[in-house]
Scaffold this motif. Structure first.
Motif, PDB file in Angstrom:
ATOM      1  N   ASN A  70      30.336  63.012  33.491  1.00  0.00           N
ATOM      2  CA  ASN A  70      29.318  63.929  34.175  1.00  0.00           C
ATOM      3  C   ASN A  70      28.221  64.111  33.313  1.00  0.00           C
ATOM      4  OD1 ASN A  70      27.913  65.228  35.901  1.00  0.00           O
ATOM      5  ND2 ASN A  70      28.968  67.455  35.531  1.00  0.00           N
ATOM      6  N   GLY A  71      27.766  63.023  32.477  1.00  0.00           N
ATOM      7  CA  GLY A  71      26.807  63.445  31.428  1.00  0.00           C
ATOM      8  C   GLY A  71      25.313  63.329  31.655  1.00  0.00           C
ATOM      9  N   PRO A  72      24.635  63.757  30.890  1.00  0.00           N
ATOM     10  CA  PRO A  72      23.108  63.878  31.363  1.00  0.00           C
ATOM     11  C   PRO A  72      22.162  62.708  30.791  1.00  0.00           C
ATOM     12  CG  PRO A  72      23.478  64.789  29.167  1.00  0.00           C
ATOM     13  CD  PRO A  72      24.885  64.233  29.514  1.00  0.00           C
ATOM     14  N   TYR A  73      22.784  61.591  31.111  1.00  0.00           N
ATOM     15  CA  TYR A  73      22.102  60.117  30.437  1.00  0.00           C
ATOM     16  C   TYR A  73      20.786  60.172  31.127  1.00  0.00           C
ATOM     17  CZ  TYR A  73      21.258  55.184  30.407  1.00  0.00           C
ATOM     18  OH  TYR A  73      20.605  53.761  30.310  1.00  0.00           O
ATOM     19  N   LEU A  74      20.759  60.324  32.541  1.00  0.00           N
ATOM     20  CA  LEU A  74      19.517  60.177  33.151  1.00  0.00           C
ATOM     21  C   LEU A  74      18.660  61.039  32.906  1.00  0.00           C
ATOM     22  CD1 LEU A  74      20.804  59.079  36.974  1.00  0.00           C
ATOM     23  CD2 LEU A  74      19.921  57.857  35.056  1.00  0.00           C
ATOM     24  N   GLU A  75      19.047  62.583  32.454  1.00  0.00           N
ATOM     25  CA  GLU A  75      18.134  63.465  32.213  1.00  0.00           C
ATOM     26  C   GLU A  75      17.335  63.138  30.695  1.00  0.00           C
ATOM     27  OE1 GLU A  75      20.841  63.980  33.625  1.00  0.00           O
ATOM     28  OE2 GLU A  75      20.542  64.963  35.457  1.00  0.00           O
ATOM     29  N   THR A  76      18.335  62.574  29.892  1.00  0.00           N
ATOM     30  CA  THR A  76      17.727  62.256  28.701  1.00  0.00           C
ATOM     31  C   THR A  76      16.866  61.320  28.675  1.00  0.00           C
ATOM     32  OG1 THR A  76      20.130  62.742  27.881  1.00  0.00           O
ATOM     33  CG2 THR A  76      18.724  61.297  26.393  1.00  0.00           C
ATOM     34  N   LEU A  77      17.150  59.990  29.414  1.00  0.00           N
ATOM     35  CA  LEU A  77      16.258  59.044  29.892  1.00  0.00           C
ATOM     36  C   LEU A  77      14.835  59.346  30.322  1.00  0.00           C
ATOM     37  CD1 LEU A  77      16.312  55.793  29.718  1.00  0.00           C
ATOM     38  CD2 LEU A  77      16.997  55.916  32.247  1.00  0.00           C
ATOM     39  N   THR A  78      14.967  60.456  31.084  1.00  0.00           N
ATOM     40  CA  THR A  78      13.601  60.796  31.876  1.00  0.00           C
ATOM     41  C   THR A  78      12.838  61.675  31.012  1.00  0.00           C
ATOM     42  OG1 THR A  78      14.857  60.801  34.078  1.00  0.00           O
ATOM     43  CG2 THR A  78      12.909  62.046  33.739  1.00  0.00           C
ATOM     44  N   GLN A  79      13.431  62.376  30.002  1.00  0.00           N
ATOM     45  CA  GLN A  79      12.673  63.201  29.142  1.00  0.00           C
ATOM     46  C   GLN A  79      12.259  62.481  27.955  1.00  0.00           C
ATOM     47  OE1 GLN A  79      15.922  66.023  27.825  1.00  0.00           O
ATOM     48  NE2 GLN A  79      15.663  67.099  29.833  1.00  0.00           N
TER      49      GLN A  79
END
Ligand SMILES: [Zn+2]
Length: 287
Positions: free
Chosen positions: A89-98
């Motif tokens: 349940n990692g924040p990969y998509l948030e990291t990518l978007t940011q």
């Protein structure tokens, strides 16, 4: 973290970083052996001789394309052979978007090969169904690699990876199969580099007289440049993978080619005796 190659920009998006715990993948890379390669420290290994590695994507922006190279482990996946790779349940998509790359801004996904740690974010779980994460992208897979895993996924975890991260892309009509030496666009040509997997491809970027090599998993770690025969336990053909390392590194050694691995940071390949070493890329601060 990003690099420029002529008009092409490369940005690293990290999903997971590890120190040590790599004996299962590179059993010959003991801390004692690693300490004999001081050029690995501190960028690629600790003073104690533990390997630094990451699971990451590389976003490649050309004047006309926005490409994600390799897509990590993904969230919510199950049936993986490494326990901690299940139900992530990692924040990969948030990291990518940011970082400036919302998923819908990606027009191409390119997988160097179809192993579990390179295809995970191809899909996401929506209402109990695996759907393409990058809804506007076409997904580019090597034809030989795709056909191998479609026809020869013998282990249950391999079947699971193909079923939840590759087949849904095909079912959505978004998969494009290419030859191992295909030209993707003006700046990007594939290099067939079988050994780690049957249809593994590396990525050659050229723009305005500058060049880069995204080597994928030809090597898991730069220590394999000094020890070409240190094949990984994940290599499908350890003899071929060692041959491929020698050929690929010889082609790009002692040139200003920026090299970024599937699991290690940027640097330059140098000849060193009968093998090679890797000089870490030095960032020039503009501040
Ligand atoms: Zn990998």
């Amino acid at each position: 973290m990003h690099w420029k190659v002529g008009k092409v920009k490369i940005t690293k998006i990290v999903e997971l970083e590890t120190v040590g715990s790599t004996r299962f993948i590179l059993p010959l890379a003991s801390s004692e052996e690693i300490r004999k390669l001081p050029w690995l420290i501190p960028q690629f290994a600790t003073e104690e001789g533990r390997l630094k590695m990451s699971i990451h994507s590389l976003v490649v922006e050309t004047p006309s394309r926005r490409i994600v190279v390799d897509t990590g482990l993904g969230n919510d996946k199950q049936g993986r052979n490494v326990p901690t790779w299940n139900n992530r349940n990692g924040p990969y998509l948030e990291t990518l978007t940011q970082a400036g790359f919302p998923p819908d801004s990606i027009d191409t996904v390119l997988c160097t090969h179809l192993h579990v740690d390179h295809v995970g974010w191809n899909t996401g779980l929506v209402g109990g169904t695996w759907v393409p994460t990058f809804g506007r992208a076409r997904y580019v897979f090597g034809k030989a690699e795709f056909e191998h895993w479609r026809d020869h996924s013998d282990e249950p975890y391999q079947k699971a990876v193909f079923a939840d991260s590759v087949q849904p892309i095909v079912d959505a009509g978004k998969a494009e199969l290419i030859a191992g030496d295909a030209r993707l666009c003006d700046e990007i040509t594939m290099i067939p580099t079988a050994g780690h997997s049957p249809g593994h491809m590396s990525i050659h970027i050229q723009s305005e007289g500058e060049q880069a090599l995204l080597s994928g998993d030809v090597a898991h770690h730069p220590c394999q440049m000094a020890h070409l025969d240190w094949s990984s336990t994940a290599d499908s053909d350890p003899v071929q993978s060692a041959l491929t390392r020698r050929q690929l590194f010889a082609r790009f050694a002692d040139q200003p080619t920026l090299v970024i691995g599937g699991h290690f940071d940027a640097g330059h390949i140098r000849r060193d005796g009968d093998a090679f070493r890797f000089d870490a890329f030095k960032f020039i601060s503009l501040a």
